[in-house]
Design a protein around this motif. Structure first.
Motif, PDB file in Angstrom:
ATOM      1  N   TRP A 123       0.839  -1.197   0.000  1.00 51.09           N
ATOM      2  CA  TRP A 123       0.000   0.000   0.000  1.00 51.09           C
ATOM      3  C   TRP A 123       0.875   1.248   0.000  1.00 51.09           C
ATOM      4  O   TRP A 123       1.899   1.301   0.676  1.00 51.09           O
ATOM      5  N   VAL A 174      -7.943   1.132  -4.905  1.00 53.09           N
ATOM      6  CA  VAL A 174      -8.676   1.067  -3.635  1.00 53.09           C
ATOM      7  C   VAL A 174      -8.046   2.087  -2.689  1.00 53.09           C
ATOM      8  O   VAL A 174      -6.834   2.085  -2.473  1.00 53.09           O
ATOM      9  N   PHE A 217      -8.471   4.360   1.093  1.00 56.87           N
ATOM     10  CA  PHE A 217      -9.136   4.557   2.376  1.00 56.87           C
ATOM     11  C   PHE A 217      -8.312   5.494   3.249  1.00 56.87           C
ATOM     12  O   PHE A 217      -7.138   5.736   3.002  1.00 56.87           O
ATOM     13  N   ILE A 229     -14.890   4.791   3.198  1.00 56.68           N
ATOM     14  CA  ILE A 229     -13.442   4.995   3.074  1.00 56.68           C
ATOM     15  C   ILE A 229     -12.797   5.635   4.303  1.00 56.68           C
ATOM     16  O   ILE A 229     -11.580   5.739   4.354  1.00 56.68           O
ATOM     17  N   SER A 287      -9.737  -6.409   4.771  1.00 58.13           N
ATOM     18  CA  SER A 287     -10.967  -6.133   4.024  1.00 58.13           C
ATOM     19  C   SER A 287     -10.681  -5.258   2.802  1.00 58.13           C
ATOM     20  O   SER A 287     -11.293  -5.428   1.753  1.00 58.13           O
ATOM     21  N   MET A 288      -9.727  -4.343   2.927  1.00 58.28           N
ATOM     22  CA  MET A 288      -9.359  -3.505   1.787  1.00 58.28           C
ATOM     23  C   MET A 288      -8.625  -4.332   0.739  1.00 58.28           C
ATOM     24  O   MET A 288      -8.812  -4.121  -0.458  1.00 58.28           O
ATOM     25  N   LYS A 325     -11.233  -6.034  -1.259  1.00 57.22           N
ATOM     26  CA  LYS A 325     -11.796  -5.108  -2.254  1.00 57.22           C
ATOM     27  C   LYS A 325     -10.860  -4.981  -3.428  1.00 57.22           C
ATOM     28  O   LYS A 325     -11.272  -4.915  -4.577  1.00 57.22           O
ATOM     29  N   ASN A 326      -9.569  -4.911  -3.112  1.00 60.57           N
ATOM     30  CA  ASN A 326      -8.548  -4.779  -4.143  1.00 60.57           C
ATOM     31  C   ASN A 326      -8.584  -5.967  -5.092  1.00 60.57           C
ATOM     32  O   ASN A 326      -8.435  -5.818  -6.298  1.00 60.57           O
TER      33      ASN A 326
END
Length: 97
Positions: free
Chosen positions: A21, A44, A46, A72, A88-89, A92-93
């Motif tokens: 990230w 993605v 946040f 977000i 969880s992110m 989504k990714n």
């Protein structure tokens, strides 16, 4: 920012970066209540407001950010909580890719 909160933030950002990230510290620049950090990976995005404990005070401006952007903007008070958020992110990714 209190020392415990700063240490939590540093640990979480190091972990997120180790997982690929891109993370950066948000600056106030007149935008009251903006969360502490933003993270982005493959589309993605946040933002996280770090708190030193589950009972730490959340200012009204910070609550407003979360109310306006509930998908977000997150509050984290532990490394475990942040790791769960990152999982969880990452999920989504995987969907985005």
């Amino acid at each position: 920012m209190k020392r415990l909160e700063h240490e939590l933030e540093q640990q979480c950002v190091r972990y997120a970066r180790s997982r690929g990230w891109d993370c950066w510290k948000n600056e106030n620049n007149g935008c009251r209540g903006i969360p502490d950090h933003s993270s982005l990976k493959s589309g993605v995005f946040f933002m996280v407001e770090f708190k030193r404990s589950a009972t730490a005070h959340i200012r009204p401006e910070q609550k407003l950010w979360q109310q306006r952007h509930p998908d977000i903007v997150f509050f984290c008070h532990s490394e475990e909580m942040f790791r769960n958020l990152l999982e969880s992110m990452d999920a989504k990714n995987a969907i985005v890719q």
